[in-house]
Design a protein around this motif. Structure first.
Motif, PDB file in Angstrom:
ATOM      1  N   ASP A  61      44.740  31.967  34.589  1.00 29.61           N
ATOM      2  CA  ASP A  61      44.245  30.666  34.676  1.00 29.61           C
ATOM      3  C   ASP A  61      45.029  30.000  35.974  1.00 29.61           C
ATOM      4  O   ASP A  61      45.848  30.635  36.756  1.00 29.61           O
ATOM      5  CB  ASP A  61      44.184  29.765  33.560  1.00 29.61           C
ATOM      6  CG  ASP A  61      45.701  29.825  33.104  1.00 29.61           C
ATOM      7  OD1 ASP A  61      46.421  29.958  33.724  1.00 29.61           O
ATOM      8  OD2 ASP A  61      45.956  28.928  32.015  1.00 29.61           O
ATOM      9  N   GLY A  62      44.255  28.604  36.274  1.00 28.94           N
ATOM     10  CA  GLY A  62      44.751  27.993  37.287  1.00 28.94           C
ATOM     11  C   GLY A  62      44.029  28.127  38.606  1.00 28.94           C
ATOM     12  O   GLY A  62      43.081  29.488  38.770  1.00 28.94           O
ATOM     13  N   THR A  63      43.980  27.434  39.627  1.00 29.94           N
ATOM     14  CA  THR A  63      43.052  27.652  41.037  1.00 29.94           C
ATOM     15  C   THR A  63      43.382  28.778  41.556  1.00 29.94           C
ATOM     16  O   THR A  63      42.259  29.591  41.757  1.00 29.94           O
ATOM     17  CB  THR A  63      43.412  26.518  41.662  1.00 29.94           C
ATOM     18  OG1 THR A  63      43.156  25.125  40.818  1.00 29.94           O
ATOM     19  CG2 THR A  63      42.353  26.519  42.950  1.00 29.94           C
ATOM     20  N   ILE A  66      42.116  32.187  39.485  1.00 29.35           N
ATOM     21  CA  ILE A  66      40.563  32.272  39.563  1.00 29.35           C
ATOM     22  C   ILE A  66      39.882  32.585  40.904  1.00 29.35           C
ATOM     23  O   ILE A  66      39.026  33.379  41.151  1.00 29.35           O
ATOM     24  CB  ILE A  66      40.107  30.928  38.948  1.00 29.35           C
ATOM     25  CG1 ILE A  66      40.389  30.458  37.378  1.00 29.35           C
ATOM     26  CG2 ILE A  66      38.386  30.871  39.221  1.00 29.35           C
ATOM     27  CD1 ILE A  66      39.805  29.151  36.946  1.00 29.35           C
ATOM     28  N   ALA A  67      40.699  32.106  41.797  1.00 30.04           N
ATOM     29  CA  ALA A  67      40.105  32.238  43.228  1.00 30.04           C
ATOM     30  C   ALA A  67      40.570  33.752  43.462  1.00 30.04           C
ATOM     31  O   ALA A  67      39.457  34.617  44.094  1.00 30.04           O
ATOM     32  CB  ALA A  67      41.112  31.398  44.293  1.00 30.04           C
ATOM     33  N   GLY A 136      39.936  31.894  33.744  1.00 27.10           N
ATOM     34  CA  GLY A 136      40.179  32.967  34.528  1.00 27.10           C
ATOM     35  C   GLY A 136      39.875  34.254  34.123  1.00 27.10           C
ATOM     36  O   GLY A 136      40.246  35.263  34.732  1.00 27.10           O
TER      37      GLY A 136
END
Length: 302
Positions: A61-63, A66-67, A136
């Motif tokens: 998870d986290g930006t 996920i990116a 994510g």
């Protein structure tokens, strides 16, 4: 532990495919085939690499997680379709297909892959092929099946085409190549099915096995082929004759014709060895045309 094993398999397949791509530049007959085969190896390795990145990033998870997950999936979806397209072009090129005789036809063949690439990168907004949830984790989109359908249609079509060709040609060398092209898809299809059902990295292993089998066939062809004329060499001739006489029926006639080129020494002496080689190539091409029509076996013995 399971993820670590998957990564090791991904790395092994990537290394093998890159090695095949590098080696193929020195091994195959046609420069076009060299280029396409090496492109197939490099693109397959790139696809597996991004699949590996997805395996590492899925569920993070986290930006950033996920990116990375989204980018690796978009690129992976696109590369797999491109791999299948390159395989299609390579296989049809080997078979001398008319599908690739004009830019218009090549464009039509390429359009489905372009569609997959557009859908893959547009999935960030549309969730068409896939999406990454808030935790994510990768999820399939409503139009997910477009990608495997488009990709496998390339492979299945050219495999069936090669199988039909293998039944029609008389040349044993071409039969072997066409059969390999025909059954190329089986390891990848089996591996892909296992990957979908059991979440194992079967597709990359299937691709590696398929590429290896094709490479081995070409290596065998090189060992048994005269490099100047493209005819079977003496070693292949002797093997063929032993096989023929051991399997021939007593009531069956076998004809052996040996030929020599008159005045060949004079060609070399007067015009040089380059023109002498060219003369051999012209004569060999004429003999191959005659023998291919009658189903005969031809070799350079000298």
């Amino acid at each position: 532990m399971v993820k670590a094993l998957k990564i090791e398999i991904f790395l092994l397949c990537t290394i093998v495919l890159i090695g095949l791509a590098v080696r193929s530049r020195r091994s195959l007959f046609s420069s076009t085939q060299q280029l396409l085969f090496s492109m197939l190896g490099y693109t397959s390795a790139a696809y597996i690499s991004f699949d590996m990145i997805w395996t590492l990033s899925d569920g993070v998870d986290g930006t950033l997680g996920i990116a990375v997950n989204w980018i690796s999936n978009a690129v992976s979806f696109s590369l797999f379709a491109i791999v299948c397209l390159i395989w299609f072009i390579y296989s049809e090129t080997v078979q001398g297909s008319r599908l690739l005789t004009s830019r218009y036809r090549v464009l039509l063949v390429t359009l489905p892959t372009v569609l997959v690439v557009v859908l893959a990168f547009a999935s960030y907004w549309t969730h068409a092929l896939f999406y990454i949830d808030a935790r994510g984790v990768y999820r399939r989109g409503v139009a997910y099946m477009i990608q495997p359908i488009v990709s496998y249609c390339y492979v299945i079509y050219t495999s069936l085409h090669a199988f039909v060709h293998s039944l029609r040609v008389e040349s044993l060398r071409k039969k072997a190549i066409y059969r390999t092209l025909a059954f190329f898809a089986i390891p990848a299809l089996v591996g892909g099915t296992l990957q979908v059902i059991y979440s194992v990295p079967g597709l990359c292993v299937g691709i590696m096995i398929s590429m290896l089998s094709l490479y081995i066939i070409y290596q065998e062809q090189l060992i048994s082929t005269d490099p100047l004329t493209g005819l079977n060499n003496r070693n292949r001739f002797e093997t063929y004759m032993l096989s023929t006489f051991s399997n021939v029926d007593q009531a069956e006639d076998v004809y052996l014709l040996m030929m020599d080129v008159d005045g060949f020494k004079q060609i070399n002496d007067r015009y040089g060895h380059v023109e002498g080689d060219h003369a051999l190539q012209v004569i060999s091409a004429a003999l191959k045309e005659v023998c291919s029509a009658s189903g005969g076996f031809i070799a350079r013995y000298g």
